[in-house]
Design a protein around this motif. Sequence first.
Motif, PDB file in Angstrom:
ATOM      1  N   CYS A   1       6.475  -4.015 -13.967  1.00 43.02           N
ATOM      2  CA  CYS A   1       5.389  -3.753 -14.918  1.00 43.02           C
ATOM      3  C   CYS A   1       5.100  -5.101 -15.577  1.00 43.02           C
ATOM      4  O   CYS A   1       5.515  -5.352 -16.704  1.00 43.02           O
ATOM      5  CB  CYS A   1       5.811  -2.731 -15.964  1.00 43.02           C
TER       6      CYS A   1
ATOM      7  N   ALA B   1       2.198  -7.320 -16.086  1.00 47.25           N
ATOM      8  CA  ALA B   1       1.063  -7.970 -16.763  1.00 47.25           C
ATOM      9  C   ALA B   1       1.228  -7.931 -18.288  1.00 47.25           C
ATOM     10  O   ALA B   1       1.729  -6.949 -18.812  1.00 47.25           O
ATOM     11  CB  ALA B   1      -0.232  -7.250 -16.379  1.00 47.25           C
ATOM     12  N   PRO B   2       0.841  -9.012 -18.985  1.00 46.31           N
ATOM     13  CA  PRO B   2       0.137 -10.203 -18.488  1.00 46.31           C
ATOM     14  C   PRO B   2       1.050 -11.329 -17.998  1.00 46.31           C
ATOM     15  O   PRO B   2       0.552 -12.417 -17.716  1.00 46.31           O
ATOM     16  CB  PRO B   2      -0.649 -10.660 -19.721  1.00 46.31           C
ATOM     17  N   GLY B   3       2.351 -11.099 -17.900  1.00 46.42           N
ATOM     18  CA  GLY B   3       3.155 -12.112 -17.223  1.00 46.42           C
ATOM     19  C   GLY B   3       4.205 -12.823 -18.060  1.00 46.42           C
ATOM     20  O   GLY B   3       4.779 -13.809 -17.608  1.00 46.42           O
ATOM     21  N   GLY B   4       4.463 -12.318 -19.282  1.00 38.72           N
ATOM     22  CA  GLY B   4       5.471 -12.973 -20.121  1.00 38.72           C
ATOM     23  C   GLY B   4       6.814 -13.099 -19.415  1.00 38.72           C
ATOM     24  O   GLY B   4       7.378 -14.186 -19.279  1.00 38.72           O
ATOM     25  N   LYS B   5       7.293 -11.951 -18.903  1.00 39.26           N
ATOM     26  CA  LYS B   5       8.627 -11.984 -18.278  1.00 39.26           C
ATOM     27  C   LYS B   5       8.568 -12.594 -16.879  1.00 39.26           C
ATOM     28  O   LYS B   5       9.510 -13.246 -16.449  1.00 39.26           O
ATOM     29  CB  LYS B   5       9.239 -10.585 -18.247  1.00 39.26           C
TER      30      LYS B   5
ATOM     31  N   ASP C   1       9.874  -3.683 -17.477  1.00 39.78           N
ATOM     32  CA  ASP C   1       9.426  -3.759 -18.872  1.00 39.78           C
ATOM     33  C   ASP C   1       8.481  -2.573 -19.035  1.00 39.78           C
ATOM     34  O   ASP C   1       7.264  -2.702 -18.910  1.00 39.78           O
ATOM     35  CB  ASP C   1       8.731  -5.100 -19.099  1.00 39.78           C
TER      36      ASP C   1
ATOM     37  N   ASP D   1       1.663  -4.914 -11.336  1.00 44.32           N
ATOM     38  CA  ASP D   1       1.221  -4.082 -12.469  1.00 44.32           C
ATOM     39  C   ASP D   1       0.252  -3.060 -11.924  1.00 44.32           C
ATOM     40  O   ASP D   1      -0.556  -3.379 -11.048  1.00 44.32           O
ATOM     41  CB  ASP D   1       0.554  -4.927 -13.558  1.00 44.32           C
ATOM     42  N   ILE D   2       0.332  -1.848 -12.454  1.00 44.19           N
ATOM     43  CA  ILE D   2      -0.521  -0.787 -11.923  1.00 44.19           C
ATOM     44  C   ILE D   2      -2.004  -1.098 -12.142  1.00 44.19           C
ATOM     45  O   ILE D   2      -2.849  -0.676 -11.360  1.00 44.19           O
ATOM     46  CB  ILE D   2      -0.132   0.569 -12.560  1.00 44.19           C
TER      47      ILE D   2
ATOM     48  N   ARG E   1      -5.393  -6.046 -15.370  1.00 45.76           N
ATOM     49  CA  ARG E   1      -4.296  -6.761 -16.037  1.00 45.76           C
ATOM     50  C   ARG E   1      -3.575  -7.677 -15.053  1.00 45.76           C
ATOM     51  O   ARG E   1      -3.061  -8.735 -15.420  1.00 45.76           O
ATOM     52  CB  ARG E   1      -3.329  -5.760 -16.679  1.00 45.76           C
TER      53      ARG E   1
END
Length: 454
Positions: free
Chosen positions: A110, A112-116, A179, A134-135, A139
């Motif tokens: 999960c 988006a937006p890509g922090g992890k 996440d 991401d579904i 996003r």
Amino acid sequence: MELPVKFKEKIQGLLQDEFEAYLDSYSFPEYQGIRINTLKLGKEAWDNICPFEGLEAVSWCKEGYYYQEGDRPGKHPYYHAGLYYMQEPSAMAPGAYIPIEEGDKVLDLCAAPGGKSTQVGARLGQTGLLVSNDISATRAMALMKNIENFGIRNSMITAETSERLATKFKGYFNKILIDAPCSGEGMFRKNENAVKSWETHGIEHCCTLQRIILEDAYTMLKTDGMMLYSTCTFSPEENEGMIEAFLEKHPDCQIIPLTGVGGIKQGRPEWSDSKKDTLSGALRLWPHHLKGEGHFVCLIQKLGEAFDETKRLSIKKRIKDIPILKEFIETNTHLDINTPIIELKNKIYLQTEDAPDLEGLRVIRSGMYLGEVKNKRFDPSQVLALAYPKEMFKNYIDLQIEDANVIKYLKGETLLIEAPKGFNVIGVMGHPLGWVKSQNGTLKNLYATNWRMM
Ligand SMILES: C[S@@+](CC[C@H](N)C(=O)[O-])C[C@H]1O[C@@H](n2cnc3c(N)ncnc32)[C@H](O)[C@@H]1O
């Protein structure tokens, strides 16, 4: 901030004599952070060029810093060079606590937006593979831009449900980050919409999604593989309760205990039905115990047998097999022309040798986008310039941070600078920003239109 009465009553019952301190945290400032991109520079190099005064270290993430109100990291050229990611500090915990080893195949389910994803991608150090999913396709486009800005080369991006991914990637991943979509109680302090969404969707709806996602993640894990489950909510149903139900169903999985630092507290077994002690190996980040909005983190290992049934991509082409591409790469870069690629409608994507076959999935990026073969020429991508250090490029123009040409370049303007004829990469303080084409003392600006500074 008006908190929903139902939420207040529930959290008061859980926190009891900590409740007042929790409520007080709503008057604390919003905490903002940046996380340095270790793919591009180390701590010392960052300290030498850091433009922000008084950065304060985030204790649970060694690349993380709090910045001060008034700093505008998103407007700085170093942001365009992919030197850091802006991230709420407690959201740095999942990516810091998941163990990552060189060569791991990692799924961020999960993403988006890509922090992890950017955090884990940096920790992989261009080894192994990062599949970020991401579904939401919309996003996932933002996710792609962040991964590309960070210069993560070994990545694939999909916009799928966990169910459909699980049909492709059985027993494939060493590590999975979940996440999870959640009721977002940890977002209440900074986002009033989070309160509205909590009132509309409720916790049970999120629990249903989380159960499905956890099951699918289990299917995709290798034997001994680990998944890190996180939420930005406080409700025990979505945290300790969710993990407890999962472990009951999967006795071949166990919690790997984590130890909180810098005010991070342990999980709360007493808030689950079974009250199993092992749940204290999870972590809870609370806004009244540390400088961050709130998170839950739990690391689970799968010990049961799993077989990798994932189909691999049959690599048929390498850079050297497409003459125009080969000529561009040899003239302008030091990239290995034996690097595997795939070609999709004239667009070229870099691949890892053991890349999985994504056929049938909704794919946003199948490998790193190198550029496009167009009318007998090759147009290099923005990503190619950002994904390698300056030494990779035969012609590199370096600008000092105070040079007005930096902002002009980022705004898409033509520059009047002498440089070797043809393609050059231009950068700031040793860090590539993008391409220019030089002729007669003029640099034609090739900075991607959708990346330009407003
Ligand atoms: C908490 S956010 C992720 C934040 C992200 N990990 C980061 O660090 O930037 C949860 C994400 O889950 C996505 N999502 C919701 N349901 C999903 C599903 N069934 N499968 C995959 N992703 C899903 C949402 O679109 C949303 O972007």
